[in-house]
Design an enzyme around this catalytic site. Structure first.
Site, short mmCIF file in Angstrom:
data_model
loop_
_atom_site.label_atom_id
_atom_site.label_comp_id
_atom_site.label_asym_id
_atom_site.label_seq_id
_atom_site.Cartn_x
_atom_site.Cartn_y
_atom_site.Cartn_z
N TYR A 165 12.78 -19.31 1.30
CA TYR A 165 13.46 -18.21 2.00
C TYR A 165 14.75 -18.70 2.67
O TYR A 165 15.80 -18.06 2.57
CB TYR A 165 12.48 -17.66 3.04
CG TYR A 165 12.95 -16.48 3.84
CD1 TYR A 165 13.05 -15.22 3.27
CD2 TYR A 165 13.28 -16.63 5.19
CE1 TYR A 165 13.47 -14.13 4.03
CE2 TYR A 165 13.69 -15.55 5.95
CZ TYR A 165 13.78 -14.30 5.36
OH TYR A 165 14.21 -13.22 6.11
N LYS A 169 18.50 -17.52 1.92
CA LYS A 169 19.26 -16.84 2.97
C LYS A 169 20.53 -17.62 3.36
O LYS A 169 21.55 -17.03 3.68
CB LYS A 169 18.37 -16.62 4.21
CG LYS A 169 17.36 -15.49 4.03
CD LYS A 169 18.02 -14.18 3.64
CE LYS A 169 17.20 -12.96 4.02
NZ LYS A 169 17.81 -11.70 3.50
N1 LIG Z 1 12.22 -8.42 10.13
C1 LIG Z 1 12.85 -9.50 10.58
O1 LIG Z 1 12.64 -9.95 11.72
C2 LIG Z 1 13.83 -10.21 9.71
C3 LIG Z 1 14.37 -11.43 10.16
C4 LIG Z 1 15.34 -12.08 9.40
C5 LIG Z 1 15.76 -11.49 8.21
N2 LIG Z 1 15.20 -10.32 7.77
C6 LIG Z 1 15.68 -9.75 6.51
O2 LIG Z 1 15.91 -8.37 6.67
C7 LIG Z 1 15.75 -7.72 5.41
C8 LIG Z 1 14.80 -6.54 5.56
O3 LIG Z 1 13.51 -7.04 5.90
P1 LIG Z 1 12.39 -6.17 6.64
O4 LIG Z 1 11.90 -6.99 7.76
O5 LIG Z 1 12.91 -4.80 6.89
O6 LIG Z 1 11.24 -6.17 5.51
P2 LIG Z 1 10.49 -4.97 4.77
O7 LIG Z 1 9.47 -5.62 3.92
O8 LIG Z 1 10.05 -3.95 5.74
O9 LIG Z 1 11.63 -4.31 3.86
C9 LIG Z 1 12.16 -4.95 2.72
C10 LIG Z 1 12.33 -3.90 1.63
O10 LIG Z 1 12.93 -4.53 0.48
C11 LIG Z 1 12.34 -3.96 -0.68
N3 LIG Z 1 12.48 -4.83 -1.84
C12 LIG Z 1 11.83 -6.01 -2.04
N4 LIG Z 1 12.19 -6.53 -3.23
C13 LIG Z 1 13.08 -5.67 -3.78
C14 LIG Z 1 13.81 -5.68 -5.00
N5 LIG Z 1 13.66 -6.66 -5.89
N6 LIG Z 1 14.66 -4.66 -5.25
C15 LIG Z 1 14.79 -3.64 -4.36
N7 LIG Z 1 14.11 -3.57 -3.20
C16 LIG Z 1 13.27 -4.58 -2.91
C17 LIG Z 1 10.88 -3.75 -0.29
O11 LIG Z 1 10.24 -2.79 -1.13
C18 LIG Z 1 10.98 -3.32 1.17
O12 LIG Z 1 10.96 -1.91 1.31
C19 LIG Z 1 15.26 -8.78 4.45
O13 LIG Z 1 16.34 -9.30 3.70
C20 LIG Z 1 14.71 -9.85 5.37
O14 LIG Z 1 14.69 -11.12 4.76
C21 LIG Z 1 14.24 -9.68 8.49
#
Ligand SMILES: NC(=O)c1ccc[n+]([C@@H]2O[C@H](COP(=O)([O-])OP(=O)(O)OC[C@H]3O[C@@H](n4cnc5c(N)ncnc54)[C@H](O)[C@@H]3O)[C@@H](O)[C@H]2O)c1
Length: 305
Positions: A165, A169
């Site tokens: 990851y 990232k």
């Molecule tokens: N939640 C956090 O604290 C956090 C922290 C750092 C980074 N992020 C990043 O934020 C972004 C959103 O994460 P989140 O926490 O909302 O997670 P989440 O799982 O709620 O949402 C991610 C969405 O991406 C979709 N997805 C996955 N693979 C896909 C693909 N191949 N094509 C199209 N859609 C796809 C999933 O269906 C899901 O709805 C991600 O990139 C994650 O790495 C989140």
């Protein structure tokens, strides 16, 4: 809400849930028409479910906005081209791209299956490349655009168990830096945002027992002033980056959660040794302890056994 994005068209990947959903809704609330992309996979990337994209698109429509659902897989280069074409054909343009889709599969490096590394890189890094590659052509021709890439402090600061990851990232941050330099001259900005929010991917923030790392130089209340971190806390800053008002912000990385917005510095030399000829290993060994090594911190010193 304001109409800062009236007439703009946005594509938000992974917009069906979590942070992407919050961003899609916020962009729409500020006037943008939104192509809500989401494959609808599980956190680990397995499966597909159109209801994720459908539900965000329906929410936006119910709130009086304009949205279309799209179920494409961002790992698929051709599908991302079709998505950009669809935004233009059915919504009239493509002005804003938010590369947010993501999955999570964590193991310590000595246990990471090859397929797991490939799948995490495919969604985060290749997916960001795929959409950016196709959007860039369109935005370059129209001489305007906004791209926001969602990254993570996992790679920026390092987090055990997340080698795949973090590699993906931090790759996104490198991509952001280069593409911002390539596209800036066409009035396109490309920035990265490292969020933290309670989502199904990051349930640990719900309990309030895991705070994102607080970067130095904080202006305002400490992050701990908020008991939990909501996806809706992240969306307004991404929305701001998408506006015309943010035209001068390019190639930057921000950390955003709760009530905190941080501008993260680009890596810069902390100390430098120079001489006019090549260094010998013995010379470095003699100098290092009294210079660089004085306050170096080993993030994981050997355990005493
Ligand atoms: N939640 C956090 O604290 C956090 C922290 C750092 C980074 N992020 C990043 O934020 C972004 C959103 O994460 P989140 O926490 O909302 O997670 P989440 O799982 O709620 O949402 C991610 C969405 O991406 C979709 N997805 C996955 N693979 C896909 C693909 N191949 N094509 C199209 N859609 C796809 C999933 O269906 C899901 O709805 C991600 O990139 C994650 O790495 C989140």
């Amino acid at each position: 809400m304001s109409n800062q994005l009236d007439g703009k068209v946005a594509l938000v990947t992974g917009g069906g849930r979590g942070i992407g959903r919050a961003i899609a809704r916020c962009l729409a609330a500020h006037g943008a028409a939104v192509l809500v992309n989401d494959l609808g996979s599980a956190v680990d990337g397995a499966g597909a479910d159109p209801s994720a994209a459908d539900s965000t698109a329906a929410e936006i429509e119910q709130a009086g906005g304009r949205a279309l659902a799209d179920y494409s897989d961002v790992r698929d280069f051709a599908a991302c081209e079709a998505m950009v074409d669809r935004a233009v054909a059915e919504l009239g343009s493509l002005d804003i791209l938010v590369n947010n889709a993501g999955i999570l599969r964590d193991h310590m490096i000595f246990n990471v299956p090859q397929e797991e590394f490939d799948s995490v890189v495919a969604v985060h890094l290749k997916g960001t490349f795929n959409c950016t590659r196709h959007a860039a052509g369109r935005m370059r021709r129209q001489r305007s655009g906004r791209i926001v890439n969602i990254t993570s402090t996992s790679g920026l600061y390092g987090n055990s168990g997340q080698a795949s990851y973090a590699a993906a990232k931090d790759g996104v941050v490198g991509l952001t830096r280069v593409v911002s330099r390539e596209l800036g001259k066409y009035s396109i900005t490309v920035n990265a945002v490292a969020p933290a929010a309670v989502t199904r991917m990051a349930e640990e923030y719900a309990a309030g027992d895991a705070a994102p790392r607080q970067p130095p130089g904080v202006i305002g209340s400490p992050a701990g002033a908020l008991s939990s971190f909501d996806a809706d806390d992240v969306a307004p800053f991404v929305t701001y980056l998408a506006t015309d008002a943010a035209s001068g912000i390019n190639g930057q990385t921000f950390a955003v959660w709760g009530g905190v917005v941080s501008l993260l510095n680009d890596p810069a030399p902390a100390r430098t040794l120079t001489k006019p000829t090549r260094w010998r290993a013995e010379e470095i060994a003699a100098l290092f302890p009294s210079t660089f090594a004085l306050d170096l911190i080993n993030p994981a010193p050997p355990r005493e056994s």
